[in-house]
Design an enzyme around this catalytic site. Structure first.
Site, PDB file in Angstrom:
ATOM      1  N   GLY A 206       0.826  -1.206   0.000  1.00 30.53           N
ATOM      2  CA  GLY A 206       0.000   0.000   0.000  1.00 30.53           C
ATOM      3  C   GLY A 206       0.853   1.246   0.000  1.00 30.53           C
ATOM      4  O   GLY A 206       2.049   1.183  -0.275  1.00 30.53           O
ATOM      5  N   ASN A 207       0.232   2.358   0.267  1.00 28.17           N
ATOM      6  CA  ASN A 207       0.986   3.612   0.344  1.00 28.17           C
ATOM      7  C   ASN A 207       0.341   4.523   1.378  1.00 28.17           C
ATOM      8  O   ASN A 207      -0.666   4.178   1.986  1.00 28.17           O
ATOM      9  CB  ASN A 207       1.085   4.267  -1.044  1.00 28.17           C
ATOM     10  CG  ASN A 207      -0.276   4.602  -1.599  1.00 28.17           C
ATOM     11  OD1 ASN A 207      -0.990   5.435  -1.048  1.00 28.17           O
ATOM     12  ND2 ASN A 207      -0.656   3.941  -2.693  1.00 28.17           N
TER      13      ASN A 207
END
Ligand code: C5P
Length: 403
Positions: A206-207
């Site tokens: 993810g980020n």
């Protein structure tokens, strides 16, 4: 909005002064129409000073202006607070013996009645029948609050707090604002949040994107009258009136975007450029020593570039209007603006919103600084400012470009 605030003769009339203030402070034009009995509790001078307008109770004042018809006809919302048992009875039976009851008969706009009276009067069959009749006709009769009444007694019949009545009226106020808004009739699609690319049933790549900017854009567009579809990976609560399409991965987001028939698409999401080439069916176990050649490795494959796909599909058409985002840091090759310009040239969207990212900047924050870039003009810098302010500035820029 043109609001008529009717005030009937109950002790709760004093609370309506606060309600009046809330309406006027929110920029609405309010005409107060008290009954003669209401003036026993709060005088005409107070209503007049707070509304900035003359105040009348009878149909015989300024007869040449036909106020008994005009005030109701011109109203966009009528709110009566407090509405006494007597006022409810007159409204239910169409009696019209003063300016307020005449106004109720001539109004063609939404009417909100906020009853306040002693519990015995509220629960009396006559009052309940009148309330039922009014509701059947589409009048919005708010249930009274329960609690301390004028004397020592308590029970249902209290006027709800002015703030609660104001909140209740908000849907009417917002609806009117939206219908006249600069984006009325437009379908706007906004993506928000960071995509999550699964590795196994437990883990994902993810980020740091929180989705806050995308959600602020959705709220701003809805207020401006747009039909808004928000395609999001974020767990934030969607603003009222917005269609939320929850997604997780870049490919789900692409699919959801593709299904929309949009006038404007804002790609505020941080879409993962890569995803794991394969997703393990069971949780990947950690029983490997350091340096073990059999320890799992993650192979990545490219995700579709959703924005590039939209630009390509649009071809030489001008719809949908496309807004891209760029999270940039400066480096030895150039500053944020330098990289953003290059990205705009590559991505060929209509507007690029570049923000500076890094330690404590933008991601997850309530504020940020952005540069708005179009192919043929100078960058405009907004901020540091709350993301709602940035959202408004982005829509201002988009609106300038829309036909
Ligand atoms: O190239 P970069 O990822 O920095 O471009 C950012 C813009 O492109 C954002 O508007 C983002 O939502 C969009 N994007 C996309 N699909 C991807 C990667 C980014 O639509 N796979």
């Amino acid at each position: 909005m043109r609001i008529v605030l009717g005030v009937a003769g109950g002790i709760a009339a004093y609370k309506s002064c606060t309600l009046l203030r809330r309406f006027t402070e929110s920029g609405h034009d309010v005409t107060v129409v008290p009954t003669a009995a209401a003036l026993q509790f709060v005088g005409a001078a107070t209503w007049s000073a707070l509304s900035g307008k003359p105040v009348h109770t009878e149909v015989w004042d300024d007869v040449h202006q036909v106020p008994h018809v005009r005030i109701g006809q011109q109203a966009e919302l009528v709110v009566v607070a407090p509405a006494t048992a007597d006022l409810l009875a007159k409204a239910a039976h169409g009696l019209a013996d003063d300016l307020l009851t005449n106004t109720l008969l001539t109004a063609r706009c939404p009417v909100v009645l906020a009853p306040a009276m002693h519990t015995e009067m509220w629960t009396n069959a006559a009052t309940q029948t009148n309330v039922a009749t009014l509701r059947e006709r589409g009048v919005d009769v708010i249930d009274p609050a329960s609690g301390r009444l004028t004397g020592a007694d308590t029970g249902p019949g209290r006027l709800p707090e002015p703030e609660d009545i104001f909140e209740h009226c908000r849907s009417y106020l917002d609806a009117a604002e939206r219908a006249d808004g600069p984006l009325a009739g437009k379908h706007v699609v906004i993506t928000a949040g960071g995509t999550r690319e699964p590795l196994d049933p437990v883990r994902f790549l993810g980020n740091r994107s929180s989705g806050k900017q995308g959600f602020a854009l959705a709220a701003s567009a809805a207020k401006r009258g747009a039909r808004v579809t928000l395609i999001s990976t974020s767990s934030l609560i969607a603003p009222g009136g917005v269609d939320l399409v929850p997604v997780e991965t870049a490919r789900q987001m692409e699919e959801a975007v593709r299904r929309q028939d949009a006038d404007v698409i804002v790609m505020a999401a941080a879409v993962a450029d890569f995803r794991p080439a394969s997703v393990a069916n069971a949780k990947i176990k950690k029983g490997f020593a350091a340096g073990d050649p059999d320890a799992p490795t993650v192979e990545l494959v490219r995700n579709p570039d959703i924005l590039a796909g939209l630009v390509e599909r649009r071809g030489s058409a001008t719809t949908p209007y496309l807004v891209g985002f760029a999270a940039e840091t400066g480096d030895a090759e150039g500053d944020v603006l330098h990289h953003a310009r290059a990205k705009l040239a590559r991505k060929k969207c209509d507007l690029l919103v570049a923000n500076e990212v890094g330690e404590g900047l933008t991601f997850g924050q309530d504020t940020s600084t952005v540069h708005l870039l179009r192919a043929d003009s100078e960058a405009v810098t907004i901020g540091p400012a709350d993301k709602s302010v940035i959202a408004d500035a982005i829509w201002d820029a988009v609106q300038q470009d829309l036909p």
